[in-house]
Scaffold this active site. Sequence first.
Site, PDB file in Angstrom:
ATOM      1  N   HIS A 244     -39.082  50.459  22.054  1.00  0.00           N
ATOM      2  CA  HIS A 244     -39.162  49.487  23.145  1.00  0.00           C
ATOM      3  C   HIS A 244     -40.605  49.188  23.607  1.00  0.00           C
ATOM      4  O   HIS A 244     -41.095  48.079  23.477  1.00  0.00           O
ATOM      5  CB  HIS A 244     -38.370  49.990  24.361  1.00  0.00           C
ATOM      6  CG  HIS A 244     -36.957  50.373  24.055  1.00  0.00           C
ATOM      7  ND1 HIS A 244     -35.946  49.459  23.810  1.00  0.00           N
ATOM      8  CD2 HIS A 244     -36.365  51.589  23.955  1.00  0.00           C
ATOM      9  CE1 HIS A 244     -34.808  50.089  23.584  1.00  0.00           C
ATOM     10  NE2 HIS A 244     -35.026  51.384  23.667  1.00  0.00           N
TER      11      HIS A 244
HETATM   12  O1  RIB Z   1     -34.598  50.769  28.195  1.00  0.00           O
HETATM   13  C1  RIB Z   1     -35.758  51.216  27.528  1.00  0.00           C
HETATM   14  C2  RIB Z   1     -36.836  51.565  28.501  1.00  0.00           C
HETATM   15  O2  RIB Z   1     -36.393  52.618  29.349  1.00  0.00           O
HETATM   16  C3  RIB Z   1     -38.108  52.096  27.825  1.00  0.00           C
HETATM   17  O3  RIB Z   1     -39.219  51.794  28.618  1.00  0.00           O
HETATM   18  C4  RIB Z   1     -37.883  53.574  27.809  1.00  0.00           C
HETATM   19  O4  RIB Z   1     -39.113  54.311  27.793  1.00  0.00           O
HETATM   20  C5  RIB Z   1     -37.191  53.785  29.130  1.00  0.00           C
HETATM   21  O5  RIB Z   1     -38.193  53.858  30.132  1.00  0.00           O
END
Ligand code: RIB
Length: 314
Positions: A244
Amino acid sequence: MTEKRKIIIDTDPGQDDAAAIFLAFGSPDEIDLLGITTVAGNVPLSYTSRNALILCELCNRPSVKVFAGADRPLKRPLVTAEHVHGKTGLDGPVLEEPKLELQKQHAVDFIIETLRNEPAGTVTLCTLGPLTNIATALTRAPDIAPRVRELVMMGGGFFEGGNITPAAEFNIYVDPEAAKIVFGAGIPMVMMPLDVTHQLLTRKDRVARMRAIGSPPAIAMVEMLEFFERFDVEKYGSDGGPLHDPTVIAYLLKPSLFSGRLCNVEIETGSELTAGMTVVDWWHVTDRKRNVQVMRHVDADGFFDLLIERFARI
Ligand code: RIB
Ligand code: CA
């Protein structure tokens, strides 16, 4: 050479946050990292702050300043994600406790002071976790909003739905009230939702290329990702898990990797069922202000080529 982009990374490390921070560390010609601010999210603030210091030590960046921020959301109890990230938030590699220390200044004060002291329109906020610090800064010092060059964030989802509830992505779900403040502040925003990050899987061939770099940061990253991906591999039955947070830094380095459109995005805070949902008007069916550049597509191979090439430079 183009001017370096001055940024603050607001983060809740988190193995994928670590990949984003490594990407920034590997790009000193393009990025001037003014500071890292930590927030409670994946794990409690004590761990996210510890983890940010560990990452600076792991990559031999002792001069990077780390500021601890909010230890809970604005109004709701903290929800964490140890089931994904492990107890420490950086489970996977064996990591030593950091020798580096946090700055004394609170993260929110650092954000306000930096935006007031740097020339208007020169600082980019890169958020990788819940938006509590940013919302607190904007509430305490509304004058900083027009001084932000751009806010590039990982969070939200629309056609892809949610990951912590059917409707909400984790970063928004943890602090919907904070997200509502940030999305309504009039700051130029770029959003990297699950619709993009779910196209970026840590496939075995990609992880093998990272491992081949052979440096301590690269090996540690591989061990982090191999731990981090197991939850999503189980959930989605995919070859690797979605990566992500590095999308935020990759956008600064190579925006052409991504495509999307300017849309209205509102945050649900009232409903129990859909709290934290990012309501994206992708088809422009309302006349609400188009406040966010919402990304939907990414060149996945180009993204991992960039990531791996920059990891090798750390
Ligand atoms: O949903 C994914 C996000 O939530 C990313 O930033 C992961 O590190 C968590 O913080
Ligand atoms: Ca994160």
